[in-house]
Design a protein around this motif. Structure first.
Motif, short mmCIF file in Angstrom:
data_model
loop_
_atom_site.label_atom_id
_atom_site.label_comp_id
_atom_site.label_asym_id
_atom_site.label_seq_id
_atom_site.Cartn_x
_atom_site.Cartn_y
_atom_site.Cartn_z
N LEU A 259 69.86 29.44 -10.50
CA LEU A 259 69.94 28.05 -10.08
C LEU A 259 68.54 27.49 -9.88
O LEU A 259 67.63 28.20 -9.46
CB LEU A 259 70.74 27.92 -8.78
N SER A 260 68.38 26.21 -10.15
CA SER A 260 67.10 25.56 -9.92
C SER A 260 66.94 25.27 -8.42
O SER A 260 67.93 25.25 -7.68
CB SER A 260 67.04 24.25 -10.71
N PRO A 261 65.71 25.04 -7.95
CA PRO A 261 65.52 24.68 -6.54
C PRO A 261 66.36 23.48 -6.12
O PRO A 261 66.87 23.46 -5.00
CB PRO A 261 64.01 24.39 -6.47
N LYS A 262 66.50 22.51 -7.00
CA LYS A 262 67.31 21.33 -6.67
C LYS A 262 68.78 21.70 -6.50
O LYS A 262 69.44 21.22 -5.58
CB LYS A 262 67.16 20.28 -7.77
N GLU A 263 69.28 22.56 -7.38
CA GLU A 263 70.69 22.98 -7.28
C GLU A 263 70.92 23.81 -6.01
O GLU A 263 71.96 23.68 -5.35
CB GLU A 263 71.07 23.79 -8.52
N ILE A 264 69.96 24.65 -5.66
CA ILE A 264 70.09 25.43 -4.41
C ILE A 264 70.09 24.50 -3.21
O ILE A 264 70.87 24.67 -2.27
CB ILE A 264 68.95 26.47 -4.31
N ALA A 265 69.20 23.51 -3.24
CA ALA A 265 69.13 22.55 -2.14
C ALA A 265 70.44 21.82 -1.95
O ALA A 265 70.88 21.56 -0.82
CB ALA A 265 67.99 21.56 -2.40
N GLN A 266 71.11 21.48 -3.05
CA GLN A 266 72.41 20.80 -2.97
C GLN A 266 73.45 21.67 -2.29
O GLN A 266 74.33 21.17 -1.57
CB GLN A 266 72.87 20.40 -4.37
N GLU A 267 73.37 22.97 -2.51
CA GLU A 267 74.30 23.89 -1.85
C GLU A 267 73.98 24.00 -0.36
O GLU A 267 74.88 24.01 0.48
CB GLU A 267 74.21 25.28 -2.50
N LEU A 268 72.70 24.06 -0.03
CA LEU A 268 72.30 24.24 1.37
C LEU A 268 72.69 23.06 2.23
O LEU A 268 73.03 23.23 3.41
CB LEU A 268 70.78 24.46 1.46
N VAL A 269 72.66 21.88 1.67
CA VAL A 269 73.00 20.67 2.43
C VAL A 269 74.43 20.73 2.94
O VAL A 269 74.75 20.18 4.01
CB VAL A 269 72.77 19.41 1.56
N GLU A 270 75.30 21.41 2.22
CA GLU A 270 76.71 21.50 2.61
C GLU A 270 76.99 22.63 3.59
O GLU A 270 78.10 22.76 4.10
CB GLU A 270 77.59 21.71 1.36
N MET A 271 75.99 23.48 3.85
CA MET A 271 76.19 24.63 4.74
C MET A 271 75.80 24.30 6.17
O MET A 271 75.05 23.36 6.43
CB MET A 271 75.34 25.82 4.27
N ASP A 272 76.32 25.11 7.11
CA ASP A 272 75.79 25.07 8.47
C ASP A 272 74.35 25.57 8.42
O ASP A 272 73.98 26.38 7.56
CB ASP A 272 76.62 25.96 9.40
N SER A 273 73.54 25.10 9.34
CA SER A 273 72.12 25.41 9.30
C SER A 273 71.83 26.91 9.36
O SER A 273 70.89 27.40 8.74
CB SER A 273 71.39 24.68 10.42
N ASP A 274 72.64 27.67 10.12
CA ASP A 274 72.39 29.12 10.21
C ASP A 274 72.65 29.80 8.87
O ASP A 274 71.91 30.70 8.46
CB ASP A 274 73.21 29.76 11.33
N ASP A 275 73.71 29.38 8.18
CA ASP A 275 74.00 29.95 6.86
C ASP A 275 72.93 29.56 5.85
O ASP A 275 72.49 30.38 5.04
CB ASP A 275 75.37 29.49 6.37
N ALA A 276 72.52 28.30 5.91
CA ALA A 276 71.47 27.83 5.00
C ALA A 276 70.17 28.60 5.23
O ALA A 276 69.47 28.95 4.28
CB ALA A 276 71.25 26.33 5.20
N ALA A 277 69.86 28.87 6.50
CA ALA A 277 68.65 29.63 6.81
C ALA A 277 68.74 31.05 6.27
O ALA A 277 67.74 31.61 5.79
CB ALA A 277 68.42 29.65 8.32
#
Length: 449
Positions: free
Chosen positions: A80-98
């Motif tokens: 995945l590109s950095p942009k695609e990963i960022a789109q996934e992280l936005v939908e996660m809780d902050s602890d999961d994204a971290a």
């Protein structure tokens, strides 16, 4: 009806991927829970799994990614590109994204953070990445519902509605002062029954359990277990409310720790899985096997010192595996009970009282087993003095193994070393060596060789 992941279903998914029939694929997966989608992706190759991730909406795939095995998730993220990963992280809780951010290379981490348009989330991820992943700060999520004690009930409800949009599950409502220091918690029942013009300060509960960002994850687990908490607030060094830890995150943490301790107890020095590379598995398993080899060689040298005695009493040789096995078994039993007690914080009292208890228990077990061995020897016609030597040796070995198995974990724990190490080859090998040494020396005293 529970979803069943069948070979036919996997073949159907793979066929749709080959045909690049995204519409049919989305329709087929639309009614499937994200955890089941994760199971499906683990059966596909990384290219096929990435296609599915890119096809589905981020509100589904973000949860799916967190259900995947770390190795599978890493392979997908690499595609995945950095942009695609960022789109996934936005939908996660902050602890999961971290957690996901922490799995990326530093260069990719920076690129992903730059792609996150939500500046508050980006700042939260940077802050969370600075905490130890086994501390409360590393386990917490920033999303929570908090109200100020100076607010009116009506204003509080409006603000709660706004905050709750970003929180997956509202376990608790926390109360802070004007500066943001945690001061208590709010009962929904009290909130609903209070007059609109009343203030939060009139109804909130000032007593609230909390942890600091530096609190060890195991201590957080003990606290949540003791008080049956579904969530616990986290404060910084100044008492400012900075996040919360929920029970689902704590269950994941406990599971990971249990798996690590289980491998450590089995003599595996690194966190590995069955499908890891041969090199990684060898590096994790070989060190303890070397320790076992050294222990075995030590036992060989001990037995060589009694070579003359073995010529005279050859029967002693055939009971050596029994002595070694009983020493290892008793030691592992004792250490397992103590390690479990240390983990649950139930090992109390003085060391002397525990010594007396273990001595009594090992005497009972040792005498019982020794009597069985002596009786067996008499049935098969062994000399009385030989049976007596084996029986007394067995009692002494069981006492020794029990004491070592009990006190080594306690001493390791006091030194800050994970006591789970004491339930594996360390205890087994040491007890084998001492057991054989005690066996032959007691036999020498009784049989006069």
């Amino acid at each position: 009806m529970q979803f069943q992941l069948t070979t036919e279903f996997i073949d159907q998914i793979e066929q749709l991927i080959v045909q690049r029939d995204g519409r049919a694929l989305k329709e087929l997966l639309s009614e499937i829970h994200f955890a089941d989608i994760a199971d499906l992706l683990e059966e596909l190759n990384s290219e096929e799994a990435t296609y599915v991730i890119k096809l589905l909406e981020s509100d589904i795939t973000s949860d799916t990614l967190m259900e995947l095995d770390e190795d599978v998730r890493e392979k997908i993220l690499d595609r995945l590109s950095p942009k695609e990963i960022a789109q996934e992280l936005v939908e996660m809780d902050s602890d999961d994204a971290a957690d996901v951010i922490a799995e990326l290379d530093e260069e990719v981490q920076e690129q992903v953070i730059e792609e996150i348009q939500d500046e508050e989330l980006a700042a939260d991820l940077v802050e969370l990445s600075q905490y130890d992943d086994k501390s409360a700060g590393g386990l917490m999520a920033r999303e929570l519902v908090k109200v100020k004690e100076t607010w009116t009930i009506a204003g509080c409800v409006r603000e709660m509605r706004r905050q709750a949009k970003n929180v997956t599950r509202v376990h608790s409502i926390y109360v802070t002062d004007k500066e943001g220091h945690l001061t208590g918690r709010l009962s929904l029942k009290d909130l609903l029954t209070a007059p609109d013009k009343a203030h939060i300060s009139d109804i909130f509960i000032p007593k609230v359990d909390y942890v600091t960002v530096e609190t060890d994850g195991e201590d957080v687990a003990k606290l949540m277990q003791k008080y049956d908490l579904e969530a616990i607030p986290v404060v910084d060094e100044e008492g400012m409310l900075v996040g919360r830890i929920t029970i689902d995150d704590m269950v994941d943490f406990i599971k990971e720790e249990a798996e690590r301790d289980y491998q450590l107890a089995a003599g595996i020095s690194e966190d590995v899985e069955a499908d890891d590379s041969v090199l990684l598995l060898t590096r994790a398993r070989l060190p303890w096997l070397v320790l076992g080899l050294i222990g075995g060689l030590a036992a060989v040298f001990i037995m060589q010192d009694f070579e003359a005695a073995l010529d005279r009493y050859a029967i002693l040789f055939f009971y050596t595996p029994l002595i070694a096995a009983m020493a290892g078994n008793v030691g592992v039993q004792s250490s397992a009970i103590i390690v479990q007690g240390l983990a649950n914080d139930v090992v109390k009292g003085s060391l002397f009282s525990r010594f007396v208890k273990e001595l009594s228990l090992s005497l009972i077990n040792g005498i019982s087993l020794a009597l069985l061995v002596v009786a067996f020897n008499q049935i098969i016609g062994q000399p009385v003095n030989v049976s007596l030597a084996i029986g007394v040796s067995l009692i002494a070995v069981i006492i020794m193994a029990s004491i070592i198995g009990t006190f080594v974990p306690i001493l390791l724990d006091k030194r800050g070393v994970d006591p789970a190490i004491a339930t594996g080859p360390f205890i087994t090998t040491s007890n084998d060596i001492f057991g054989i040494l005690i066996y032959f020396y007691i036999s020498k005293l009784i049989l006069h060789f």
